[in-house]
Design an enzyme around this catalytic site. Structure first.
Site, PDB file in Angstrom:
ATOM      1  N   CYS A  13     -10.966  -0.992   0.768  1.00 14.97           N
ATOM      2  CA  CYS A  13      -9.896  -0.351   0.004  1.00 14.97           C
ATOM      3  C   CYS A  13      -9.063  -1.415  -0.704  1.00 14.97           C
ATOM      4  CB  CYS A  13      -9.019   0.459   0.951  1.00 14.97           C
ATOM      5  SG  CYS A  13      -7.567   1.220   0.190  1.00 14.97           S
ATOM      6  N   THR A  66      -6.013  -1.620  -0.436  1.00 15.46           N
ATOM      7  CA  THR A  66      -5.081  -2.074   0.597  1.00 15.46           C
ATOM      8  C   THR A  66      -5.656  -3.260   1.356  1.00 15.46           C
ATOM      9  OG1 THR A  66      -4.158   0.149   0.872  1.00 15.46           O
ATOM     10  CG2 THR A  66      -3.868  -1.386   2.709  1.00 15.46           C
ATOM     11  N   HIS A  70      -5.236  -6.328  -0.659  1.00 15.00           N
ATOM     12  CA  HIS A  70      -3.863  -6.838  -0.562  1.00 15.00           C
ATOM     13  C   HIS A  70      -3.669  -7.648   0.722  1.00 15.00           C
ATOM     14  CE1 HIS A  70      -2.883  -4.626  -4.051  1.00 15.00           C
ATOM     15  NE2 HIS A  70      -2.645  -3.454  -3.491  1.00 15.00           N
ATOM     16  N   CYS A  77       3.330  11.502  14.040  1.00 20.69           N
ATOM     17  CA  CYS A  77       4.022  11.532  15.335  1.00 20.69           C
ATOM     18  C   CYS A  77       3.824  12.831  16.089  1.00 20.69           C
ATOM     19  CB  CYS A  77       5.509  11.253  15.141  1.00 20.69           C
ATOM     20  SG  CYS A  77       6.442  12.598  14.343  1.00 20.69           S
ATOM     21  N   CYS A  91       4.890  13.525   7.374  1.00 24.66           N
ATOM     22  CA  CYS A  91       5.511  12.906   8.552  1.00 24.66           C
ATOM     23  C   CYS A  91       6.173  11.584   8.170  1.00 24.66           C
ATOM     24  CB  CYS A  91       4.456  12.656   9.624  1.00 24.66           C
ATOM     25  SG  CYS A  91       5.084  11.749  11.065  1.00 24.66           S
ATOM     26  N   ASP A 114      -7.695   2.964 -19.551  1.00 28.10           N
ATOM     27  CA  ASP A 114      -7.630   1.701 -18.822  1.00 28.10           C
ATOM     28  C   ASP A 114      -7.662   0.594 -19.858  1.00 28.10           C
ATOM     29  OD1 ASP A 114      -8.389  -0.565 -16.843  1.00 28.10           O
ATOM     30  OD2 ASP A 114      -8.270   1.193 -15.530  1.00 28.10           O
ATOM     31  N   GLY A 129      -0.254   6.109  -8.391  1.00 27.95           N
ATOM     32  CA  GLY A 129      -0.093   4.670  -8.605  1.00 27.95           C
ATOM     33  C   GLY A 129       1.300   4.204  -8.252  1.00 27.95           C
ATOM     34  N   ILE A 181       2.604  11.492  -4.938  1.00 30.03           N
ATOM     35  CA  ILE A 181       1.462  11.805  -4.074  1.00 30.03           C
ATOM     36  C   ILE A 181       1.251  10.640  -3.112  1.00 30.03           C
ATOM     37  CG2 ILE A 181      -1.007  12.314  -3.954  1.00 30.03           C
ATOM     38  CD1 ILE A 181       0.479  14.492  -5.393  1.00 30.03           C
ATOM     39  N   TYR A 182       1.093  10.974  -1.833  1.00 30.01           N
ATOM     40  CA  TYR A 182       0.819   9.945  -0.823  1.00 30.01           C
ATOM     41  C   TYR A 182      -0.272  10.455   0.100  1.00 30.01           C
ATOM     42  CZ  TYR A 182       1.616   6.789   3.150  1.00 30.01           C
ATOM     43  OH  TYR A 182       1.466   5.894   4.174  1.00 30.01           O
TER      44      TYR A 182
END
Length: 346
Positions: free
Chosen positions: A40, A42, A45, A95, A109, A197, A266, A289-290
């Site tokens: 990913c 992530t 990073h 949680c 959450c 892009d 993004g 959005i998450y």
């Protein structure tokens, strides 16, 4: 018992393949033998050790959160899963106690912990996963596709946030998630789909995954000109902001229909500025959005793949996990789609 794992060993750039103990699972968890994982952004990073990673990651830890594998042990009462099941998993561990969790809105959450971010991840031969996060695979869907269900879920959550049938859609950012979102929009009945892009390589990949998408390199052409070419007169009905670019976001705002709706995945930089009056007077809806809606998005992902959506070409590389450095090099080139690491050969 020892296993191989890819870890963030210290507070500095790079990752390391090490031998470490197989996790000992607690009540309510399953031990999963990982078959395939995916890299990913992530994870990149964390590899690069950027500011976000420095603020978030606590080395040493196993990273990674996109995977598919087999349950080899379970602790806790469950009739939904058994040893031998092939599973993927939601990467956000919630949680279960807050108002949103108790109301069934697990994706909201405030105490969410990320697998491979806030707890040990799945770049390993074995991983400990909460039973409540597991997703049972469907035998009609190729197993490797489940290794990318996490980002496919981001694309699905974003693309389906607003009504899509017959709508003109603008997507900014042709990374793997933006490309998958374009294919989803086409699958569910959008009218014109424009994907922008500044990388020709990414736009070429988009055409392979979704041949009917209209690709635009915004270094060479303005979106308003594209609207004229395809006969649009009022602007885009729906915008999907996937780039994290303030420039792209502002151009999207300038090309929305009165009352248009924008879903934003993004991450914008802290110094991004927009014309708020333009947004207010045009009555633009802006929705952050998450992650994914747990597990409604997963249900929709499965249904779309079983009804003919084909995003398989978004996987552009596969490596044995021992060669993970090659996979990360592909990701960091900015030209790849999703990269798979194979853990099943051992």
């Amino acid at each position: 018992m020892k296993m191989d794992a890819i870890i963030k060993p210290a507070a500095q750039p790079g990752l390391e393949l090490v031998r470490k103990e197989v996790p000992v699972i607690n009540d309510g968890e399953a031990l999963v033998k990982v078959h395939y994982s995916a890299i990913c952004g992530t994870d990149v990073h964390i590899y690069d050790w950027n500011q976000w990673a420095q603020d978030t990651i606590k080395p040493p830890m196993t990273i990674g959160h996109e995977f598919v594998g087999e349950i080899v042990e379970i602790k806790g009462n469950t009739s939904a899963f058994k040893v031998g099941d092939i599973v993927s998993a939601e990467g956000h561990v919630v949680c279960g106690k807050c108002r949103n969790c108790r109301a069934g809105r697990r994706h909201l959450c405030p105490n969410t912990k990320g697998i491979g971010v806030n707890r040990d991840g799945i770049f390993a031969e074995y991983a400990s996963i909460p039973i409540n996060n597991l997703w049972l695979t469907d035998k009609d869907i190729p197993e490797k596709m489940y290794a990318i269900f996490d980002p496919y879920g981001n694309a699905t959550h974003t693309a389906l946030k607003f009504p899509m049938i017959g709508e003109d859609v603008l997507i900014t950012g042709a990374g793997p998630i933006g490309i998958m979102a374009a294919a989803i929009c086409r699958h569910v009945g959008a009218k014109n789909i424009v994907l922008t892009d500044i990388s020709d390589a990414r736009l070429e990949l988009a055409k392979k995954v979704c041949p009917s998408v209209i690709t635009v390199n915004t270094l060479n052409k303005r979106i308003k000109d594209v609207q004229k070419e395809i006969g649009m007169t009022e602007g885009f009905d729906v915008g999907l902001e996937m780039s994290g670019s303030g420039i792209a976001f502002n151009e999207m705002l300038d090309n929305m229909i009165m009352g248009g709706k924008i879903a934003m995945l993004g991450l914008q930089s802290s110094d991004t500025k927009i014309n708020w009056n333009n947004m207010i007077f045009n009555m633009i809806t802006l929705q952050g959005i998450y992650g994914r809606e747990v597990f409604e998005t997963w249900h929709k992902m499965t249904a779309m793949l079983k009804s003919g959506l084909d995003i398989s070409k978004i996987i552009t590389g596969e490596y044995d996990y021992h060669d993970f450095e090659k996979g990360f090099a592909d990701m960091k080139s900015g030209k790849s789609g999703k990269i798979i690491l194979d853990w099943a050969k051992n």
